[in-house]
Design a protein around this motif. Structure first.
Motif, PDB file in Angstrom:
ATOM      1  N   ARG A  71      10.254   5.057   2.897  1.00  0.00           N
ATOM      2  CA  ARG A  71       9.173   4.067   2.817  1.00  0.00           C
ATOM      3  C   ARG A  71       8.704   3.857   1.378  1.00  0.00           C
ATOM      4  NH1 ARG A  71       8.222   6.484   7.875  1.00  0.00           N
ATOM      5  NH2 ARG A  71       8.152   4.936   9.562  1.00  0.00           N
ATOM      6  N   ARG A  72       8.870   4.855   0.527  1.00  0.00           N
ATOM      7  CA  ARG A  72       8.460   4.686  -0.866  1.00  0.00           C
ATOM      8  C   ARG A  72       9.442   3.807  -1.625  1.00  0.00           C
ATOM      9  NH1 ARG A  72       7.679   9.888  -4.597  1.00  0.00           N
ATOM     10  NH2 ARG A  72       5.984  10.233  -3.121  1.00  0.00           N
ATOM     11  N   SER A  75      10.007  -0.316  -0.298  1.00  0.00           N
ATOM     12  CA  SER A  75       8.637  -0.794  -0.075  1.00  0.00           C
ATOM     13  C   SER A  75       8.585  -2.199   0.531  1.00  0.00           C
ATOM     14  CB  SER A  75       7.862  -0.776  -1.391  1.00  0.00           C
ATOM     15  OG  SER A  75       8.529  -1.551  -2.375  1.00  0.00           O
ATOM     16  N   ARG A  76       9.649  -2.987   0.387  1.00  0.00           N
ATOM     17  CA  ARG A  76       9.656  -4.339   0.946  1.00  0.00           C
ATOM     18  C   ARG A  76      10.401  -4.430   2.270  1.00  0.00           C
ATOM     19  NH1 ARG A  76      11.185  -7.543  -4.663  1.00  0.00           N
ATOM     20  NH2 ARG A  76       9.347  -6.878  -5.855  1.00  0.00           N
TER      21      ARG A  76
END
Length: 451
Positions: A71-72, A75-76
């Protein structure tokens, strides 16, 4: 307003993360404008850098630094923690069993897509060996690496405290099945760690331990060539490791490893690293597969006969355009996989924009392998390296391939500090059962006043 193009990436390993990250970069404008949506489905919310699992098990690298949170870095993208159980390609939907499905009984999600990237990786190739399911230990995840480290150190604790000679012998016998990268590197690193750790265990000497490597073929580490494979066997045997070639595990019932050559080893540690096979989800897609269960792909990394399905890495049988013999396929290794992931992302983005696609081509550069601290072998562009130089090349190569600058810096700092201070050999087995102490307290602390 037109509907967005939905891209579904199945798999969050090195290939899946690399492809999604590159798509995120190529399609940044479309993602911001809502013209494209990317969904990544992965069993874990992080990518594990597999080549550092052995060092994580030995304590040379912190486990949290060999994983990258999806998720880091994505991010999109929308990241779903779950497993794709089936694909209805004519209907352009995938069935996803999420954590909510397991915890609350909710029905699986139906995720729609327009473009499908199937890169679920592989799973352990487990044979029907009696006792393997009960006593075997895998080595494909960071959790297994941590668990194996704790387990090995716990065996030294058992050997140092037991009065039973048979229990001591079994505790100090470590059997690894599989002579590929995973098996050889895990055994080598853990043997180094355990040898160092014995100085802190009263009554346990390095020569008391027995380390066994079982390989069904006539050599180990076939990727580095025959000469370096033979060198690796010699070096392991010089360390007292029992390397048994052309030998199979027949059974391991009752904590006894029975080999095909008649040898028997009472052991409390049996590590299974005897190869991998394509993820079972591929069989639930209805897409064309080859003899070994991998998806049949064209050189531009599309699945044969399908314009909207892409694959790479362990899941894909990709033509090797650099090979001399016709019909050759790329080996399902990390070197090809990550490069294929980049070409896949480039081609998928190009197809969405109506641009031409390019074929995947890469001539195999060679291989590197660690044989423990300060020991290694390397075969790079026809040149062979052994010992310390090869070990340095192994570390430099994989440090360069490790995703994100932050993780590179952390790992480099850990290696530097490890050269200045003593090795950490503490076992944290309680991490695997974090509620054990609290449960014990609730059982034993109930007095007449409830204290």
């Amino acid at each position: 307003m037109t509907d967005p193009t939905r891209v579904l990436v199945v798999g969050g390993g090195n290939v899946g993360m690399t492809a999604a990250l590159r798509l995120q970069k190529h399609l940044g404008r479309e993602l911001r404008g809502g013209a494209v949506e990317i969904t990544v489905v992965a069993p874990d919310p992080y990518m594990t850098y597999q080549p550092f699992l052995a060092e994580a098990a030995a304590g040379s690298v912190q486990p949290r630094h060999v994983v990258v949170p999806l998720r880091r870095v994505l991010s999109r993208c929308r990241v779903l923690s779950g497993r794709v159980t089936s694909v209805d390609h004519p209907g352009r939907t995938a069935r996803v069993a999420t954590l909510a499905t397991a915890e609350t009984g909710e029905p699986p999600l139906q995720v729609a897509y327009d473009q499908l990237v199937l890169v679920p990786g592989s799973v352990s190739r487990v044979l029907p060996v009696p006792g393997l399911a009960e006593y075997g230990i895998g080595f494909t995840s960071v959790e297994e690496a941590i668990g194996l480290r704790n387990h090995v150190l716990e065996q030294l604790d058992i050997a140092a405290s037991t009065r039973d000679a048979a229990v001591r012998e079994a505790a100090l016998t470590f059997v690894f099945v599989g002579g590929g990268y995973a098996g050889v590197e895990a055994l080598s690193e853990l043997e180094d760690m355990a040898r160092y750790a014995t100085r802190y265990y009263t009554g346990v000497r390095p020569e008391d331990m027995r380390w066994v490597l079982v390989e069904a073929s006539d050599r180990i580490l076939p990727e580095v060539g025959e000469r370096l494979g033979e060198y690796a066997v010699r070096r392991l045997r010089e360390r007292g490791i029992d390397v048994r070639l052309e030998t199979r595990l027949s059974s391991c019932t009752d904590r006894v490893a029975q080999l095909s050559d008649g040898a028997r080893y009472p052991t409390r540690t049996l590590v299974w690293t005897a190869g991998v096979r394509p993820n079972p989800v591929l069989a639930a897609t209805g897409l064309p597969r080859g003899d070994h269960g991998r998806l049949l792909c064209t050189a531009d990394l599309r699945v044969k006969g399908e314009d909207a399905v892409w694959s790479a890495g362990d899941a894909a049988a990709v033509p090797d355009l650099t090979a001399a013999e016709p019909g050759a396929l790329c080996a399902p290794n990390a070197q090809h996989a990550v490069r294929q992931a980049r070409v896949l992302a480039d081609n998928l983005a190009a197809s969405l924009r109506g641009a031409p696609l390019r074929d995947y081509r890469h001539r195999y550069a060679g291989s590197v392998a660690s044989l423990g601290l300060h020991k290694g072998i390397a075969y790079v562009y026809g040149h062979r390296l052994k010992g310390y130089p090869a070990w340095l090349m192994h570390r430099a190569y994989h440090l360069g391939k490790l995703p994100t600058a932050g993780r590179k810096a952390h790992v480099l700092a850990e290696w530097t500090l490890a050269g200045l201070f003593k090795r950490e050999v503490v076992a944290l087995g309680s991490l695997e059962h974090p509620r054990a102490e609290f449960e014990l307290a609730t059982r034993s602390g109930r007095g007449p006043d409830g204290d």
